[in-house]
Design an enzyme around this catalytic site. Structure first.
Site, PDB file in Angstrom:
ATOM      1  N   CYS A 122      92.999   5.381  28.511  1.00 10.92           N
ATOM      2  CA  CYS A 122      92.950   3.928  28.518  1.00 10.92           C
ATOM      3  C   CYS A 122      93.301   3.485  29.936  1.00 10.92           C
ATOM      4  CB  CYS A 122      93.923   3.356  27.488  1.00 10.92           C
ATOM      5  SG  CYS A 122      93.703   1.583  27.161  1.00 10.92           S
ATOM      6  N   LYS A 197      93.196   0.563  15.477  1.00 10.87           N
ATOM      7  CA  LYS A 197      94.317   0.081  16.284  1.00 10.87           C
ATOM      8  C   LYS A 197      94.365  -1.437  16.174  1.00 10.87           C
ATOM      9  CE  LYS A 197      96.287   0.254  20.939  1.00 10.87           C
ATOM     10  NZ  LYS A 197      96.090   0.729  22.335  1.00 10.87           N
ATOM     11  N   LYS A 249      97.117   2.914  13.990  1.00 16.89           N
ATOM     12  CA  LYS A 249      98.239   2.457  14.812  1.00 16.89           C
ATOM     13  C   LYS A 249      98.380   0.952  14.644  1.00 16.89           C
ATOM     14  CE  LYS A 249      99.850   2.313  19.628  1.00 16.89           C
ATOM     15  NZ  LYS A 249      99.539   2.580  21.040  1.00 16.89           N
TER      16      LYS A 249
END
Length: 324
Positions: A122, A197, A249
């Site tokens: 990321c 996420k 997540k």
């Protein structure tokens, strides 16, 4: 036909410690855990993260020592996050062969070759604006970003990363990374996709630990916490694109999502017990409100029970030191 009391007495199988151990349905061990670490360049000594008691920023120059300690207690895998001092608009340091992403992966593998090193893929730790990719006209540009993610993934694989873990929530990121890895000869390097996420309020302590000053929010690319079907679509797509492992997540507030993905996919499933989950337990224990060890193990057990094969948790060292 189910027999009721007094013929049926469920307490018979709970009567002694040995009996309870024998009939325990789920187990938790250090082999289930991945330890996220923060590595900061140009740092002289270990720096405590005030919002995450027991967690430290590791100086890059002392990473070897930290990695050997992590491996010595029995932890099998880590996830690396860089705390960069060389940020810019595109996070270019993460795409350099001599950048922090590559250096910390290589140093970790050199210190403990058998340790599984997963590279968080990321740009939020490397961009001046704190977003996960390239900003164009005020928005994160999806296609420019996934091209850069492919470059970052190859850089990490060349440095020795055992697994690539894209967390930016860009459409097509798994396809782009798989294509880049295969094109560079890393056909056997697996991808653990942060496939579900959520735009969660539980990430606050992480952003402080990673030195990630965010301008605005990430709601345009991370998922609405109220959406379950969308998370299932994300996971289905990432699996179809070639992900080897899926992830949810945060973990604890999204056990329902974990259960549903487990029921529809045969891929290994990971869950990230994030910084806010960890901090709440730590601070509640410090206030005397809860028993830290019992709540730690119960929270991790709930994640395992919901279907996680692997758990990313800042409690990994605590669990390992207890010999589990």
């Amino acid at each position: 036909m189910v027999q009721n009391f007094p013929v049926t007495r469920l307490r018979r199988l709970r009567a002694t410690p040995a009996m309870r151990d024998l009939f325990q349905e789920q187990t938790l061990s250090v082999n289930d855990l991945i330890y996220p670490i923060f590595v900061e360049e140009d740092l002289d000594d270990f720096a405590p993260v005030e919002s995450m008691p027991g967690i430290w920023r590791i100086p890059e120059r002392k990473l070897d020592t930290a990695i050997k300690e992590i491996a010595a207690v029995g932890i099998k895998a880590i996830m690396t996050f860089g705390v960069s001092h060389h940020k810019d608009a595109t996070g270019s340091d993460a795409m350099k062969r001599d950048g922090l992403t590559a250096r910390m992966v290589k140093r970790a593998k050199d210190a403990a070759p058998d340790l599984v090193v997963m590279s968080d893929t990321c740009f939020c730790e490397y961009t001046s604006h704190g977003h996960c990719g390239v900003i164009v006209d005020g928005d994160v540009h999806n296609d420019h970003t996934i091209e850069n993610l492919g470059i970052q993934a190859v850089i990490a694989a060349e440095a020795g990363a055992d697994m690539i873990a894209p967390s930016s929530m860009m459409d097509g990121q798994v396809t782009a990374i798989r294509k880049a890895l295969d094109g560079a000869g890393f056909v056997n390097t697996p991808i653990m996709s942060y496939s579900s996420k959520f735009a969660s309020a539980y990430y606050g302590p992480f952003r402080a630990a990673a030195g990630c000053d965010l301008e605005g929010d990430r709601k345009a690319y991370q998922m609405n916490p109220m959406n379950v079907r969308e998370s299932l679509r994300e996971s289905d797509i990432d699996e179809a694109e070639g992900a080897d492992v899926l992830m949810v997540k945060p973990a604890g507030p999204y056990l329902d999502v974990l259960i549903q993905i487990k029921q529809r996919s045969l891929l290994p499933l990971a869950a990230y017990q994030v910084s806010g989950e960890y901090a709440m337990i730590k601070f509640a224990a410090a206030a005397g409100a809860i028993d830290e060890e019992r709540v730690m193990l119960e929270s991790l057990g709930a994640i395992k029970r919901a279907g996680a094969d692997l758990i990313l948790t800042y409690f990994a060292m605590d669990v390992a030191r207890r010999g589990l």
